[in-house]
Scaffold this active site. Structure first.
Site, PDB file in Angstrom:
ATOM      1  N   HIS A  28       0.821  -1.216   0.000  1.00  0.00           N
ATOM      2  CA  HIS A  28       0.000   0.000   0.000  1.00  0.00           C
ATOM      3  C   HIS A  28       0.851   1.261   0.000  1.00  0.00           C
ATOM      4  O   HIS A  28       0.390   2.325   0.427  1.00  0.00           O
ATOM      5  CB  HIS A  28      -0.936  -0.003   1.212  1.00  0.00           C
ATOM      6  CG  HIS A  28      -1.872  -1.163   1.248  1.00  0.00           C
ATOM      7  ND1 HIS A  28      -2.518  -1.577   2.395  1.00  0.00           N
ATOM      8  CD2 HIS A  28      -2.274  -2.017   0.265  1.00  0.00           C
ATOM      9  CE1 HIS A  28      -3.273  -2.625   2.119  1.00  0.00           C
ATOM     10  NE2 HIS A  28      -3.139  -2.919   0.839  1.00  0.00           N
ATOM     11  N   GLU A  67      -3.639 -13.629  -3.702  1.00  0.00           N
ATOM     12  CA  GLU A  67      -2.601 -12.613  -3.869  1.00  0.00           C
ATOM     13  C   GLU A  67      -1.422 -12.820  -2.910  1.00  0.00           C
ATOM     14  O   GLU A  67      -1.209 -12.035  -1.991  1.00  0.00           O
ATOM     15  CB  GLU A  67      -3.185 -11.217  -3.693  1.00  0.00           C
ATOM     16  CG  GLU A  67      -4.014 -10.995  -2.439  1.00  0.00           C
ATOM     17  CD  GLU A  67      -4.446  -9.555  -2.271  1.00  0.00           C
ATOM     18  OE1 GLU A  67      -3.595  -8.655  -2.427  1.00  0.00           O
ATOM     19  OE2 GLU A  67      -5.632  -9.334  -1.981  1.00  0.00           O
ATOM     20  N   GLU A  86      -3.215  -6.687  -9.561  1.00  0.00           N
ATOM     21  CA  GLU A  86      -1.871  -6.454  -9.031  1.00  0.00           C
ATOM     22  C   GLU A  86      -0.909  -7.440  -9.693  1.00  0.00           C
ATOM     23  O   GLU A  86      -1.189  -8.629  -9.768  1.00  0.00           O
ATOM     24  CB  GLU A  86      -1.867  -6.612  -7.504  1.00  0.00           C
ATOM     25  CG  GLU A  86      -2.837  -5.635  -6.831  1.00  0.00           C
ATOM     26  CD  GLU A  86      -3.021  -5.885  -5.338  1.00  0.00           C
ATOM     27  OE1 GLU A  86      -2.201  -6.622  -4.755  1.00  0.00           O
ATOM     28  OE2 GLU A  86      -3.983  -5.348  -4.759  1.00  0.00           O
TER      29      GLU A  86
END
EC number: 3.5.3.3
Length: 403
Positions: free
Chosen positions: A232, A358, A262
């Site tokens: 982030h 992820e 991503e």
């Protein structure tokens, strides 16, 4: 002149709602069934996600509180005068009450106007702050305040067919953002230029897809080099160099609904150390995709994937859970914490749920192959397994970008 505490602003016509009237009726009916079962007279929601989920109104706080009051008969949004008639135009419900700035705590006066009395009131323990909880309790001295946040989260975890359509569009538009990242990428191009290009592409794609949509909150995190160490981390002015590890993160936001793409990338070439670690993370990613199916337990998925990282002696570099839920959420609201692929979550996957896969590992600066590696796909759980709705390619064969 005595300035009013509350107003009703019926400015313009109601806009087309994000989902069908039946969809909102179903959501409100499930909520009312829970309230009835728990002998709760009304719910007072204060969070972005629940107000949006039950009424299609996504507020902009800017330091002011908002609410949605749901009773057996009514769904009433509470908004600030600064927003004019927009909250009324958007609210799928029976009413909207506007509170003014002219007296202190008019917000609570508006809530009490919507709900004059109650014996048992549902609130969100994970959102309503202590100060406002005390003020709310003072308005209802004979009422018991009980939590409904956890129950509502469980309702949101199972997505409807209409939500699946929305999330599919989001995944497609995230892929458009990813392609724009690759298009803008180049030696000595700063992170922010790449991110701006991707965000513009996604906003335009959202506008092309949906009528009467509010265009807000879509963003891109494009990280390079050391900036890839945090998933982030914000976009910076750092310029990309050939051989850099790169992290592509595209987030189209549609009516408060979140989707994401991503990917790990490299510009021009990838060192042998980086390649080895990247391949390990891809191995975990592909194994994880196969584990997403009905009946699988979140904690079991996490433990099984841990074994692959452990085999390669990189488990110590893992940074967070292996995946999470989707729906009405963003980086500042709505996390459905009951549906995350982590060792401490024992939720069993069910058809209708939407989760990511992820995996991420991060090796700090100074170690061979330093940087953060992450691949992220979105899967819709169905009766027979799961459908991967992310189409953007991943891995070294596709994402060493040579220009």
């Amino acid at each position: 002149m005595q300035m009013p505490k509350t107003l009703r602003i019926r400015n313009g016509d109601k806009v087309r709602s994000t989902f069908s009237a039946q969809e909102y009726a179903n959501r409100q009916a499930r909520l009312r069934a829970h309230l009835a079962a728990e002998n709760i007279d009304a719910a007072i929601f204060t969070s972005y996600h629940n107000i949006n989920y039950y009424s299609d109104f996504l507020y902009c706080s800017f330091g002011r509180p908002y609410a949605l009051v749901v009773t057996e008969d009514d769904v009433i949004s509470i908004s600030a005068n600064i927003d004019g008639g927009q909250p009324w135009r958007r609210t799928v419900g029976t009413d909207n009450i506007v509170y003014t700035d002219w007296q202190r705590d008019n917000y609570f006066a508006a809530i009490q106007q919507a709900l004059p009395k109650a014996r048992r009131i549902g609130i969100e323990h994970d959102h309503l702050n202590l100060q406002n909880r005390d003020k709310l309790a003072a308005r209802y001295p004979d009422a018991e305040l009980v939590d409904v946040a956890a129950a509502c989260m469980r309702m949101r975890m199972i997505k409807s067919a209409e939500e699946h359509v929305m999330i599919r569009h989001g995944a497609r538009i995230a892929d458009i953002g990813g392609a724009a990242v690759v298009e803008a990428l180049g030696d000595q191009v700063p992170e922010y230029e790449v991110a701006l290009h991707a965000t513009q592409a996604m906003v335009r794609a959202i506008a092309d897809t949906f009528e009467d949509v509010e265009l807000m909150d879509t963003w891109t995190w494009f990280q390079s080099g050391i900036n890839t160490d945090g998933a982030h981390n914000p976009v910076t002015t750092r310029k990309v160099n050939k051989g850099d590890i790169l992290s592509l993160n595209c987030f189209p936001m549609i009516a408060g609904y979140y989707t994401a793409l991503e990917r790990t990338l490299f510009l021009d070439h990838c060192s042998d150390d980086h390649l080895r670690l990247w391949q390990v993370n891809v191995e975990v990613h592909e194994a994880g995709l196969k584990l997403i199916k009905p009946g699988a337990r979140c904690s079991d998925i996490a433990r099984e994937l841990n074994e692959i990282f452990l085999k390669h002696d990189v488990l110590q570099y893992r940074t967070f859970g292996y995946g999470h839920s989707f729906g009405t959420l963003s980086h500042y609201y709505g996390r459905e914490a009951g549906l995350e692929l982590r060792e401490d979550i024992d939720t069993v996957l069910e058809p209708g749920m939407v989760v990511s896969m992820e995996p991420m590992i991060m090796l700090p600066e100074g170690l061979p192959g330093a940087g953060g590696y992450r691949e992220h796909d979105i899967l819709i759980v169905n009766e027979n397994g799961a459908e991967n709705i992310t189409k953007f390619p991943y891995g070294p064969e596709k994402n060493i970008i040579r220009k």
